[in-house]
Design a protein around this motif. Structure first.
Motif, PDB file in Angstrom:
ATOM      1  N   ALA A 228       0.813  -1.222   0.000  1.00 22.04           N
ATOM      2  CA  ALA A 228       0.000   0.000   0.000  1.00 22.04           C
ATOM      3  C   ALA A 228       0.840   1.263   0.000  1.00 22.04           C
ATOM      4  O   ALA A 228       0.402   2.297  -0.516  1.00 22.04           O
ATOM      5  N   GLU A 229       2.038   1.196   0.564  1.00 22.92           N
ATOM      6  CA  GLU A 229       2.877   2.388   0.727  1.00 22.92           C
ATOM      7  C   GLU A 229       4.287   2.139   0.192  1.00 22.92           C
ATOM      8  O   GLU A 229       5.269   2.170   0.944  1.00 22.92           O
ATOM      9  N   PRO A 230       4.441   1.878  -1.103  1.00 21.59           N
ATOM     10  CA  PRO A 230       5.796   1.668  -1.636  1.00 21.59           C
ATOM     11  C   PRO A 230       6.659   2.892  -1.405  1.00 21.59           C
ATOM     12  O   PRO A 230       6.213   4.020  -1.589  1.00 21.59           O
ATOM     13  N   ILE A 293       4.965  -3.715  -4.586  1.00 21.16           N
ATOM     14  CA  ILE A 293       6.051  -3.701  -3.605  1.00 21.16           C
ATOM     15  C   ILE A 293       7.369  -3.355  -4.290  1.00 21.16           C
ATOM     16  O   ILE A 293       7.748  -3.984  -5.281  1.00 21.16           O
ATOM     17  N   THR A 294       8.068  -2.369  -3.750  1.00 15.62           N
ATOM     18  CA  THR A 294       9.347  -1.932  -4.322  1.00 15.62           C
ATOM     19  C   THR A 294      10.528  -2.225  -3.404  1.00 15.62           C
ATOM     20  O   THR A 294      11.677  -1.991  -3.798  1.00 15.62           O
ATOM     21  N   GLU A 295      10.282  -2.729  -2.214  1.00 14.77           N
ATOM     22  CA  GLU A 295      11.350  -2.975  -1.243  1.00 14.77           C
ATOM     23  C   GLU A 295      11.642  -4.471  -1.118  1.00 14.77           C
ATOM     24  O   GLU A 295      10.757  -5.299  -1.339  1.00 14.77           O
ATOM     25  N   PRO A 296      12.865  -4.819  -0.742  1.00 13.11           N
ATOM     26  CA  PRO A 296      13.200  -6.233  -0.538  1.00 13.11           C
ATOM     27  C   PRO A 296      12.479  -6.802   0.678  1.00 13.11           C
ATOM     28  O   PRO A 296      12.212  -6.091   1.650  1.00 13.11           O
ATOM     29  N   VAL A 297      12.187  -8.096   0.595  1.00  6.27           N
ATOM     30  CA  VAL A 297      11.443  -8.767   1.659  1.00  6.27           C
ATOM     31  C   VAL A 297      12.184 -10.033   2.060  1.00  6.27           C
ATOM     32  O   VAL A 297      12.582 -10.830   1.211  1.00  6.27           O
ATOM     33  N   ARG A 318       6.626 -17.489  -3.791  1.00  4.67           N
ATOM     34  CA  ARG A 318       6.556 -17.748  -5.230  1.00  4.67           C
ATOM     35  C   ARG A 318       5.804 -16.621  -5.941  1.00  4.67           C
ATOM     36  O   ARG A 318       6.215 -16.151  -7.012  1.00  4.67           O
ATOM     37  N   ALA A 319       4.699 -16.176  -5.347  1.00  6.89           N
ATOM     38  CA  ALA A 319       3.930 -15.082  -5.942  1.00  6.89           C
ATOM     39  C   ALA A 319       4.725 -13.778  -5.931  1.00  6.89           C
ATOM     40  O   ALA A 319       4.620 -12.980  -6.871  1.00  6.89           O
ATOM     41  N   MET A 320       5.518 -13.568  -4.898  1.00  6.07           N
ATOM     42  CA  MET A 320       6.357 -12.366  -4.869  1.00  6.07           C
ATOM     43  C   MET A 320       7.376 -12.390  -6.004  1.00  6.07           C
ATOM     44  O   MET A 320       7.583 -11.388  -6.701  1.00  6.07           O
TER      45      MET A 320
END
Length: 358
Positions: A228-230, A293-297, A318-320
């Motif tokens: 929601a908040e990239p 999503i723009t950040e690493p997880v 997998r979806a990420m």
């Protein structure tokens, strides 16, 4: 830190447009009428093709309880206040704190959220981690419960660690719609905590080095915030996370529990259960929004987790990857609560955070 705001501004503008009932004349501006002199020597200018009005071409505003609505809301936060000192160690001081949040974004009812803040000794500015705890019945929950070990571990290693109690927990304000909104407000409270740390004059936090860390239900909260908040934070960590599909969570945790009968009735009346309105439950889920999503997880999961099945972690990661998210899934020979593998998993988490924070 640059944030992706174009899509959000457009969505908010759309909501305002629909809400106030604005209309725009869809007809093109009339071309000037040629004079008799010009008409004898110049071909008339053809009228432009008519364009559709905003009411015809614009999509309707998102369902107010959805990931799209969370992303469109202007989520605010601030006013971090230090309360009593809970604990002092050789490496950090722990405080009771409160900060401000909102029911569902700017312009909605303000809330006060309680929590616990560990601040390392020294001058700072320090990197910071906002902690999102797992499910604990709010009737029995006490301030700072659920991630006490993680909070201390991080502060011992030089991180400011802010544990968020969420609305309806401990000394936080109550939000009467929190359950029928399927706890989407918890994500708003975590966003507010980031803003509160960033704005605080009393805590030396590096505004460009803030990350999120959630476990169990909190792992799902972290994923929602990232989508929601990239650009809000630099990284996210999810331990033993719930599913990234809300229908799976409901069917696993709530569908057959006698204690949840009232909740099931409310959800059925307001939204329909997953079999009755699958679109609502999909739009509430974070998985379809992973491409935001723009950040690493970093995901961490126990092979013997009997609360949040390991298959959920595999499917989410997998979806990420398919959505282009820089994500890693680490496995440990442990259960949901992380006993024997806690220190190894925390060492891995700290390495990930330091690498992402620079």
């Amino acid at each position: 830190m640059e944030r992706r705001t174009g899509a959000r501004s457009a969505a908010l503008a759309l909501v305002v447009l629909v809400a106030v009932g604005c209309t725009v004349d869809p007809s093109p501006e009339a071309a000037p009428t040629p004079t008799s002199d010009s008409a004898s020597t110049t071909e008339p200018t053809p009228s432009p093709e008519p364009t559709s009005s905003p009411s015809e071409s614009a999509s309707p505003p998102p369902h107010p309880i959805s990931m799209a609505a969370l992303a469109a809301a202007e989520l605010t936060g601030g006013d971090l206040r230090l309360g009593r000192v809970r604990e002092q160690t050789a490496s950090f001081t722990s405080y009771d704190v409160t900060f401000s949040s909102t029911t569902a974004g700017a312009g909605t009812r303000p809330l006060t959220i309680s929590g616990v803040l560990n601040v390392p000794r020294g001058r700072g500015p320090f990197p910071a981690v906002v902690l999102a705890h797992g499910y604990i019945d709010p009737a029995y929950y006490v301030r700072g419960q659920g991630m006490t070990r993680e909070r201390g571990f991080l502060a011992d290693r030089g991180f400011v660690a802010l544990h968020v109690d969420y609305r309806n927990h401990a000394e936080s304000s109550d939000d009467p719609r929190v359950n029928t909104a399927v706890r989407l407000g918890y994500a708003a409270d975590v966003v507010a905590a980031v803003h509160a740390l960033r704005k605080s004059p009393d805590v030396g936090v590096d505004p460009d080095r803030i990350a999120l860390f959630g476990r169990s239900m909190g792992g799902g909260v972290v994923q929602k915030v990232l989508a929601a908040e990239p650009g809000l934070v630099v990284a996210g960590v999810a331990w033993a996370s719930v599913s990234s599909l809300e229908a799976e969570n409901f069917l696993h945790f709530n569908a057959r529990d006698a204690a949840d009968a009232e909740l099931r009735a409310e959800l059925r009346d307001r939204h329909g259960l997953p079999a009755e309105d699958p679109e609502f439950w999909r739009n509430l889920s974070v998985r379809p929004a992973f491409d935001e999503i723009t950040e690493p997880v970093l995901m961490v999961h126990g092979r013997y987790d009997d609360t949040c099945p390991p298959r959920w972690a595999r499917a989410t990661q997998r979806a990420m990857v398919e959505a282009g998210v820089d994500s890693t899934l680490e496995w440990y020979d442990d259960g949901h609560a992380f006993g024997p593998a806690f220190f190894a998993a925390m060492d891995r988490t700290v390495r990930f955070l330091r690498a992402r924070m620079g």
